[in-house]
Design a protein around this motif. Sequence first.
Motif, PDB file in Angstrom:
ATOM      1  N   ALA A 144       0.831  -1.214   0.000  1.00  0.00           N
ATOM      2  CA  ALA A 144       0.000   0.000   0.000  1.00  0.00           C
ATOM      3  C   ALA A 144       0.860   1.256   0.000  1.00  0.00           C
ATOM      4  O   ALA A 144       0.581   2.230  -0.730  1.00  0.00           O
ATOM      5  CB  ALA A 144      -0.924  -0.019   1.226  1.00  0.00           C
ATOM      6  N   GLN A 145       1.945   1.221   0.831  1.00  0.00           N
ATOM      7  CA  GLN A 145       2.843   2.371   0.841  1.00  0.00           C
ATOM      8  C   GLN A 145       3.530   2.565  -0.507  1.00  0.00           C
ATOM      9  O   GLN A 145       3.706   3.696  -0.981  1.00  0.00           O
ATOM     10  CB  GLN A 145       3.891   2.180   1.945  1.00  0.00           C
ATOM     11  N   GLU A 146       3.913   1.425  -1.124  1.00  0.00           N
ATOM     12  CA  GLU A 146       4.549   1.527  -2.436  1.00  0.00           C
ATOM     13  C   GLU A 146       3.589   2.093  -3.468  1.00  0.00           C
ATOM     14  O   GLU A 146       3.966   2.942  -4.294  1.00  0.00           O
ATOM     15  CB  GLU A 146       5.035   0.140  -2.856  1.00  0.00           C
ATOM     16  N   ALA A 147       2.326   1.607  -3.402  1.00  0.00           N
ATOM     17  CA  ALA A 147       1.326   2.145  -4.339  1.00  0.00           C
ATOM     18  C   ALA A 147       1.102   3.632  -4.094  1.00  0.00           C
ATOM     19  O   ALA A 147       1.011   4.434  -5.042  1.00  0.00           O
ATOM     20  CB  ALA A 147       0.027   1.359  -4.187  1.00  0.00           C
ATOM     21  N   TYR A 150       4.133   5.427  -5.287  1.00  0.00           N
ATOM     22  CA  TYR A 150       4.119   5.494  -6.748  1.00  0.00           C
ATOM     23  C   TYR A 150       3.121   6.543  -7.228  1.00  0.00           C
ATOM     24  O   TYR A 150       3.392   7.309  -8.160  1.00  0.00           O
ATOM     25  CB  TYR A 150       3.763   4.116  -7.308  1.00  0.00           C
ATOM     26  N   LYS A 151       1.957   6.576  -6.579  1.00  0.00           N
ATOM     27  CA  LYS A 151       0.941   7.567  -6.940  1.00  0.00           C
ATOM     28  C   LYS A 151       1.449   8.983  -6.696  1.00  0.00           C
ATOM     29  O   LYS A 151       1.284   9.888  -7.531  1.00  0.00           O
ATOM     30  CB  LYS A 151      -0.322   7.303  -6.143  1.00  0.00           C
ATOM     31  N   ARG A 154       3.995   9.802  -9.310  1.00  0.00           N
ATOM     32  CA  ARG A 154       3.338  10.187 -10.562  1.00  0.00           C
ATOM     33  C   ARG A 154       2.765  11.590 -10.465  1.00  0.00           C
ATOM     34  O   ARG A 154       2.865  12.395 -11.412  1.00  0.00           O
ATOM     35  CB  ARG A 154       2.229   9.173 -10.887  1.00  0.00           C
ATOM     36  N   GLN A 155       2.151  11.876  -9.333  1.00  0.00           N
ATOM     37  CA  GLN A 155       1.600  13.223  -9.153  1.00  0.00           C
ATOM     38  C   GLN A 155       2.712  14.272  -9.171  1.00  0.00           C
ATOM     39  O   GLN A 155       2.555  15.352  -9.772  1.00  0.00           O
ATOM     40  CB  GLN A 155       0.813  13.294  -7.842  1.00  0.00           C
ATOM     41  N   LEU A 156       3.837  13.979  -8.507  1.00  0.00           N
ATOM     42  CA  LEU A 156       4.951  14.931  -8.515  1.00  0.00           C
ATOM     43  C   LEU A 156       5.504  15.117  -9.918  1.00  0.00           C
ATOM     44  O   LEU A 156       5.851  16.248 -10.326  1.00  0.00           O
ATOM     45  CB  LEU A 156       6.056  14.430  -7.570  1.00  0.00           C
ATOM     46  N   ASP A 157       5.594  13.966 -10.658  1.00  0.00           N
ATOM     47  CA  ASP A 157       6.073  14.084 -12.041  1.00  0.00           C
ATOM     48  C   ASP A 157       5.122  14.958 -12.869  1.00  0.00           C
ATOM     49  O   ASP A 157       5.564  15.794 -13.684  1.00  0.00           O
ATOM     50  CB  ASP A 157       6.201  12.697 -12.670  1.00  0.00           C
ATOM     51  N   SER A 158       3.822  14.731 -12.648  1.00  0.00           N
ATOM     52  CA  SER A 158       2.846  15.558 -13.390  1.00  0.00           C
ATOM     53  C   SER A 158       2.977  17.024 -13.009  1.00  0.00           C
ATOM     54  O   SER A 158       2.928  17.927 -13.874  1.00  0.00           O
ATOM     55  CB  SER A 158       1.425  15.068 -13.103  1.00  0.00           C
ATOM     56  N   LEU A 159       3.156  17.293 -11.693  1.00  0.00           N
ATOM     57  CA  LEU A 159       3.325  18.667 -11.244  1.00  0.00           C
ATOM     58  C   LEU A 159       4.603  19.281 -11.813  1.00  0.00           C
ATOM     59  O   LEU A 159       4.630  20.459 -12.215  1.00  0.00           O
ATOM     60  CB  LEU A 159       3.355  18.718  -9.715  1.00  0.00           C
TER      61      LEU A 159
END
Length: 207
Positions: A144-147, A150-151, A154-159
Motif C-alpha cells: 500500500a505504501q509503495e502504491a 508510486y501515486k 506520478r503526481q509529482l512528475d505531473s506537477l
Amino acid sequence: MNKQMTPRVYSAPPPPSSQVMFSYRRTATDERLDQQHELLTELADTLARLEQTIAAHQQLEGEHQHRWQERFQKEEEARQALIEALTMQNEMMHRLEQREAERQQQTEGMASRLAGQEKLYEKLIDQLELQHIFHQTVIERLEAQEAAQYKITRQLDSLKEALYERCSFIVDSIKQLVVSFLPGRSPNTRQSTAKPKESLHFSKAGK
C-alpha cells in the motif's frame, strides 16, 4: 554204648521170638530210615531248588535293582537337566522382563518427549502463523505504501511537467516582451536571445 548200660540184655542169645521181633523192628527202622533218607533227599532237593530259586530271585532282583538304579540315575539326570533348563529359562525370562521394563521406560520417556515436542511444535506453528499474518500485514502495508508512493511520484512528475511547461511559457513570454521593448537590436542579438530557449528545451528533454 548199649552193652555198657544193659550188659545182661545182650549176654545170652535171644529166643526165637525175640529174633523175629528184632528183625521186624529192624526192617521198620530201615524203612523209617529209608523214608527219612528219602525225605532228607527230597528236602535236600527242595532246599537245592529253593536255593536255586532264591539265587535266581536274587539275580533277578539284582538285575531289577540295577535296572531301577539305571532308570533312577537316568531320571535323576533328566530331572537335573530339567531343573537346569528351567533355571536357565527363569533367568532368561527374568532378563527379558528386565529388558521389557527398560524398553517400557524408554518408550514412556520417548512418549513424554514426543508429547513435549508436539506441544513445542504446536507453539511454533502458532508463532509461525502469527508471524505469517504479521508478515502478510507488513507486506500489504508495504504494498500500500509503495502504491501510495508510486501515486505520489506520478503526481509529482505531473506537477513537475506542468510547472516546467508554465515556467517555459513564462520565460518565452518574458523574452518576447524584452525583444519587443528593444527594437534596435540586431537579428544576431535576437538569435542569441533565442539560443537559451533552445538550450532550455534541450534541458527539458534530458530531464
